[in-house]
Design an enzyme around this catalytic site. Structure first.
Site, PDB file in Angstrom:
ATOM      1  N   ASP A  64      21.038   2.466   5.561  1.00 27.12           N
ATOM      2  CA  ASP A  64      21.534   2.033   4.254  1.00 27.12           C
ATOM      3  C   ASP A  64      21.319   3.111   3.199  1.00 27.12           C
ATOM      4  OD1 ASP A  64      22.654  -0.479   4.678  1.00 27.12           O
ATOM      5  OD2 ASP A  64      20.744  -1.519   4.495  1.00 27.12           O
ATOM      6  N   PHE A  65      20.133   3.691   3.177  1.00 25.84           N
ATOM      7  CA  PHE A  65      19.830   4.656   2.131  1.00 25.84           C
ATOM      8  C   PHE A  65      20.514   5.995   2.371  1.00 25.84           C
ATOM      9  CE2 PHE A  65      16.855   1.428   1.090  1.00 25.84           C
ATOM     10  CZ  PHE A  65      16.774   1.508  -0.290  1.00 25.84           C
TER      11      PHE A  65
END
Length: 411
Positions: free
Chosen positions: A171-172
């Site tokens: 996600d990051f």
């Protein structure tokens, strides 16, 4: 301050949910972009209602990744909602979305529909696997991508099962790529006047993060082994337990550090041992060297070892939990990693600062995460709708302002 930020004056219509998209647009908001969070009419963005930690009815998950944004509640499934969105898109600079591939086209707000009213638009689509292909239609999230990408298979103890990474790295990674690609596309538009479509996936970003394991795998035909905290090509390079039961990480990734370690622990014989003379040799004889070092490090507490290793300039650090890292670590405090913003109902909210220290145009924390629909009328007015038009949309249920939900009332 806000007028001096790099993205001041740029408007982003943010349709993203959960983590990858919202964190990416928060990064853009921190450096000046006007991020308008377009939320589902009933319950808003998914993460508003997720997790187990809430502040005044607001999910900690939502609060931590949606600062510097405004919120509008808009029913995109109704034709009037679609038309209102396209009216805003006509004057926007960027649109971000991470619905399942094909959703925005079915709603009539995909890239081609927006491009027809705004040829200069930057339209960024984030997905788990890609907009097309054999997996494009499948539901997924961060751990699913960890599993598929090979990252989970190389994480865990040598004789244990695969383990999910403790933080949502895919996600990051996607969030960082989203912010990077939007900035690059805006720069290209400034130079040429051309907008464009951007497509990025958690899968591609996560596999890219495997560098340099990719080169080793492609050249040897073998996947990286699970080694716990150890490294497949550097030794010693892992966690060790000290006499007091605490762990520290030791990283000898050059011969200089290996030599310094042998001096620090007063074991010159290890440096002269042919089994350990080079990193390649140490990798071959990993078990024998680890046994020697484990016995040595078990003789003194962690604080003494860390002081000694620092004195000899050997890379090492204590294994801290996140609470200690955020609350007690002096370097984290010095870096200003935690900032406080004021939320309209939850009050002072602590959250992580923007990770880049812009010396000339520092990130600005103008507002906390918005209440659901907090800025609906304000936003529509800015995009040219008059009071009568907004009232009509509200009566038809296409637009809502902020109305406390049941969870808010209970809180």
């Amino acid at each position: 301050m806000a007028s001096q930020l790099p993205l001041s004056g740029y408007k982003i219509l943010d349709l993203t949910v959960m983590t990858a998209g919202p964190v990416g647009t928060m990064l853009l908001g921190d450096i000046g972009a006007d991020v308008i969070k377009v939320e589902e009419i009933e319950k808003g963005e998914l993460s508003r209602n997720m997790g187990t930690v809430f502040a005044a009815g607001e999910s900690s998950m939502f609060l931590s990744q949606n600062r510097n944004k405004r919120s509008i509640r808009l029913d995109l499934k109704q034709p009037a909602g679609r038309d209102a969105f396209l009216a805003m898109a006509r004057h926007a600079d960027v649109i971000t979305e991470n619905f399942r591939p094909g959703t925005v086209d079915r709603l009539g707000i995909g890239y081609e529909a927006v491009k027809a009213v705004n040829p200069r638009i930057i339209y960024a689509s984030v997905s788990a696997f890609g907009q097309t292909g054999p997996y494009a239609h499948l539901p997924a999230n961060d751990p699913v991508v960890q599993a598929l990408s090979g990252v989970m298979a190389m994480t865990g103890e040598a004789n244990g099962p695969p383990v999910r990474i403790g933080t949502p790295y895919p996600d990051f990674g996607a969030a960082a790529l989203l912010a990077y690609s939007v900035c690059a596309a805006l720069l290209h538009r400034e130079r040429t006047g051309e907008g464009q479509k951007l497509e990025l996936s958690l899968l591609s970003g996560t596999i890219f993060s495997a560098i340099p394991r990719d080169g080793e795998t492609l050249r040897t035909g073998e996947a990286p082994p699970r080694l716990g905290s150890a490294h497949p090509t550097f030794v010693p390079y892992r966690n060790y337990r000290a006499a007091d039961g605490h762990f520290f990480f030791l990283a000898c990734f050059t011969e200089k550090f290996w030599s310094a370690l042998c001096k620090a622990i007063k074991r010159p014989d290890l440096a002269s041992d042919t089994r350990f003379a080079t990193n390649v040799a140490r990798c071959v004889h990993r078990a024998a060297l680890d046994a020697e070092l484990e016995a040595i490090f078990a003789t003194r507490p962690v604080a003494e070892w860390l002081a000694l290793l620092a004195e000899h300039e050997v890379p090492a650090a204590p294994i801290q939990d996140l609470h200690d890292a955020l609350r007690k670590d002096p370097q984290v405090a010095h870096n200003g990693t935690v900032v406080t913003v004021q939320h309209p109902t939850a009050g002072a909210i602590e959250m992580l600062a923007h990770p880049v220290d812009f010396k000339g145009t520092p990130a600005n924390y103008r507002r906390a995460a918005p209440l659901l629909g907090e800025h609906s009328a304000e936003i529509l007015t800015e995009f040219g709708l008059d009071a009568a038009a907004i009232a009509t949309l509200e009566r038809s249920g296409v637009v809502h302002g902020h109305v406390p939900l049941e969870k808010d009332k209970v809180a």
